[in-house]
Design an enzyme around this catalytic site. Structure first.
Site, mmCIF file in Angstrom:
data_model
loop_
_atom_site.group_PDB
_atom_site.id
_atom_site.type_symbol
_atom_site.label_atom_id
_atom_site.label_comp_id
_atom_site.label_asym_id
_atom_site.label_seq_id
_atom_site.Cartn_x
_atom_site.Cartn_y
_atom_site.Cartn_z
ATOM 1 N N GLY A 189 16.729 48.417 -1.418
ATOM 2 C CA GLY A 189 16.666 49.732 -2.051
ATOM 3 C C GLY A 189 15.519 49.859 -3.028
ATOM 4 N N GLU A 191 12.607 50.921 -2.848
ATOM 5 C CA GLU A 191 11.767 52.122 -2.812
ATOM 6 C C GLU A 191 12.529 53.404 -3.135
ATOM 7 O OE1 GLU A 191 12.005 49.852 -0.428
ATOM 8 O OE2 GLU A 191 10.017 48.963 -0.297
ATOM 9 N N ASP A 313 3.881 46.566 -0.264
ATOM 10 C CA ASP A 313 5.204 46.341 0.332
ATOM 11 C C ASP A 313 5.254 45.004 1.055
ATOM 12 O OD1 ASP A 313 7.888 46.805 0.977
ATOM 13 O OD2 ASP A 313 7.385 47.765 2.875
HETATM 14 CA CA CA Z 1 10.154 47.046 0.910
#
Ligand code: CA
Length: 690
Positions: A189, A191, A313
């Site tokens: 979670g 993001e 990311d």
């Molecule tokens: Ca991620």
């Protein structure tokens, strides 16, 4: 040899699972092949089975032994577990089932009723990668954040613990891992809002908390929980705690019984863009790292950060596999790790120091990893410092959560690799005034996939990596980029299910294909193998899903694995199998619904597009192309009716299928969503431009 009385032999043979003690010793026992007791088969996470009844000489005769049709609709991505003739698995909506491992006959079903807790986008993560067995219990984690202990013989709930703050958009898709009478779980979670990652260990007998380890530091004004957080805070700048910092640990946890340590793979930053969360730079510990902890109290031992100052990311949540390697005339107690960033790491798990790191896919953000410092040599511009960056890999990684297996006989690690090129830019974002989202996917940077990273156009391969010679032993082309994980065996085999529906066995040494079987649905789950009554079985769950649809929908839709069109199944194979699967529905390509009378208003659609992004597209796909993980809304008649649409989206009419309630949406917001969806349907219906 001492002869046992016949009665004692019979009693031992009949005692079954109740007497079996699934403890650290059982979970560490690599010599037995009958059971598959843990996520990675044994605690070392190698997914290597010593069974050799099925081998390279006879695998061509592998046939369906039994199968179970499941009511599940969404993705099946989990690793089943087997203990003394009973197979346990978790499916859609986190429903857990126990079946006879020789027939598939249902023993019990446990439903955690996640639909009743479905709220906003978190429901889109309604897949789970696995469960744990511990003594007399099955332990599962639900996507709404609960950790639940079940009686393994009855499926009855024994304890139930909430592990997350339910007001935040946190979710769990990972498997809990057990060690020393405890069970560990993290969450995802990162993001979806300001989140501060952590892992928590609970007592497996009661569900009571034993300890918690935060992955990133909180506000220094509140005091630090421990010396590790004080150390980590020195690597952050600005007011990072306002953004949470992230680092959520959503997959890789490995207990090292030999060294009595727990390794945690940590996640990316919250938000992705370091300029926002830590504007003065810094490594931002312990983002994108492996952290070794004391399993008794969660105290920090060492860390190795694969991506200092993470901003793409990238994360190190991927499998952490333990193996002893002969390198340079000594035995290295190694940890093998192929995270998103594209480098294959061999780390000395005694010291936490880098042994080697080499690119296993196209890597353009760094030229290599410095062997002395263990740090990457970054390519200037990769951090989208002042201009758009074009880099590989990206947010889906060069490897994600798909299981990596390691065969100590071949010395090779097997995993699916992803080869895609991406862009990142924050030129349209006001970095200084950016605010964390509230239940919406917003990484603080604009990003997109631009195509294949390889000159040959392949986006997926199956790779056999030699961690000692530091190079590929072999690789094979795969369809698409989202292919399932692997299992390997003493029969010198590697098994893998693929996005195109083929379940394939390869020679572990050469990669030669020896057997394939089309299961009639895309495969996203890794296979297992076990043995009952002298018969070796290979089993897996068949049901497309678990893909990051926001990225993958348009690319995966081509297989025709449309939502609800293909029966989800648990299938077991053996050399003596005589069962036959019913014919598959075959590819079902989506036909958008023609309804020009709807009358798309392009200005409403533009507003709806922004509403759809970061929420609806998490399941229904960017551009409203879902690729099978959820209904393709371009074909939906519900969208045509304001009442029906409100009933489903705001009223939760389909919550039991995984469609969450979006209670906060106004009539106006619903209207704009309908216009956007219809706009995409009309665009798909329009004849292609000449
Ligand atoms: Ca991620």
């Amino acid at each position: 040899m001492k002869r046992l009385p016949l009665l004692a032999v019979l009693l031992a043979a009949c005692s079954g699972s109740n007497s079996r003690s699934i403890d650290d010793a059982a979970l560490s026992d690599t010599s037995q092949g009958e059971n598959w007791l843990a996520f990675g088969r044994t605690l070392n996470e190698q997914r290597f089975s010593p069974l050799r009844q099925i081998d390279t000489s006879n695998v061509a005769n592998l046939k369906v032994d039994w199968f179970v049709d499941l009511p599940d609709k969404s993705g099946l991505v989990s690793t089943p577990l087997v203990s003394d003739g009973v197979l346990y698995f978790i499916g859609s909506m986190n429903v857990v089932r126990a079946v006879e491992a020789t027939s598939g006959r249902m023993i019990w079903t446990y439903d955690p009723h996640v639909a009743e807790r479905a709220d906003r986008m978190r429901a889109g993560m309604n897949v789970s990668r696995g469960i744990a067995l511990w003594r007399d219990k099955v332990i599962l984690a639900t996507w709404d954040g609960r950790l639940i202990g079940l009686d393994a013989s009855s499926g009855r709930e024994q304890w139930n613990t909430m592990t997350v703050d339910s007001t935040k958009a946190l979710y769990i898709t990972g498997a809990p891992k057990v060690f020393k009478d405890k069970v560990i779980i993290g969450n995802g979670g990162t993001e979806n809002g300001a989140t501060r990652g952590y892992v928590t260990a609970y007592y497996a007998a009661t569900g009571k908390q034993a300890w918690r380890f935060y992955i990133v530091p909180g506000n220094p004004a509140d005091g630090f929980e421990n010396a590790a957080m004080e150390m980590a805070a020195k690597t952050w700048t600005g007011e990072w705690w306002k953004y949470g910092g992230g680092g959520n640990a959503w997959h890789g946890f490995t207990y090292d019984a030999e060294l009595d340590r727990l390794y945690i793979g940590t996640g990316n930053g919250s938000p992705w863009n370091r300029k926002i969360r830590s504007p003065g730079g810094g490594d931002n510990l312990f983002l994108c790292a492996i952290v070794a902890l004391n399993p008794d109290n969660g105290e920090y031992i060492w860390h190795y950060q694969t991506v200092p100052g993470e901003t793409w990311d990238f994360n190190s949540n991927m499998d952490i596999v333990l193996a002893d390697l002969a390198i340079g005339g000594r035995t290295v107690k190694a940890l093998l790790h192929a995270p998103k960033n594209g480098f294959f790491y061999v780390i000395d798990r005694v010291t936490g120091k880098l042994v080697s790191a080499d690119p296993f896919a196209e890597v353009t953000w760094a030229t290599g990893i410095d062997s002395a410092t263990g740090r990457p040599n970054e390519v200037p511009g990769a951090r989208y410092e002042t201009a758009r960056a074009n880099i590989a890999p990206g947010p889906t990684g060069a490897h994600s959560w798909h299981a990596m297996s390691y065969n100590p006989q071949t010395g090779l690690a097997y995993f699916p690799a992803i080869h895609r090129r991406w862009t990142f830019s924050d030129s349209a974002i006001d970095v200084a005034s950016w605010k964390s989202p509230d239940w919406k996917f917003d990484p603080g940077v604009a990003y997109g996939v631009t195509g294949a990273a390889r000159p040959d156009g392949l986006t997926g391969t199956l790779q056999a990596w030699d961690p000692v010679r530091r190079k590929l032993a072999w690789e094979l082309p795969l369809e698409g980029f989202w292919n399932a994980g692997t299992m390997t065996s003493a029969g010198n085999l590697v098994f893998q299910g693929r996005a195109d529906g083929n379940f394939v066995a390869y020679d572990a040494t050469s990669g030669a294909e020896l057997w394939r079987f089309n299961v009639g649905s895309g495969i996203s789950a890794p296979p297992i193998t076990y043995s009952v009554g002298g018969r070796q079985y290979v089993a897996l769950l068949a049901g497309w899903g678990g893909a990051p649809v926001v990225f993958g929908g348009p690319l995966t839709a081509k297989y025709g694995w449309s939502y609800g069109a293909h029966t989800r199944r648990l299938i077991a194979f053996s050399l003596e199998g005589t069962a036959t699967l019913p014919p598959s529905a075959g590819p079902q390509l989506i036909a958008p619904l023609a309804a020009r009378e709807f009358g798309v208003d392009s200005s409403l659609a533009a507003v709806g597009s922004a509403e759809f992004g970061g929420t609806c597209d998490v399941c229904h796909g960017r551009g409203v192309i879902s690729g099978g993980a959820a209904p393709d809304l371009r074909a939906s008649g519900v969208v045509l009716s304001a009442t029906a649409f409100a009933d489903v989206v705001r009223g939760g009419l389909r919550a039991s299928s995984g469609m969450p309630r979006f209670k906060h949406l106004t009539d106006e917001q619903l209207l704009t969503l309908r216009h956007f969806i219809r706009q995409r349907a009309e665009a798909a219906l329009a004849p292609p431009p000449k």
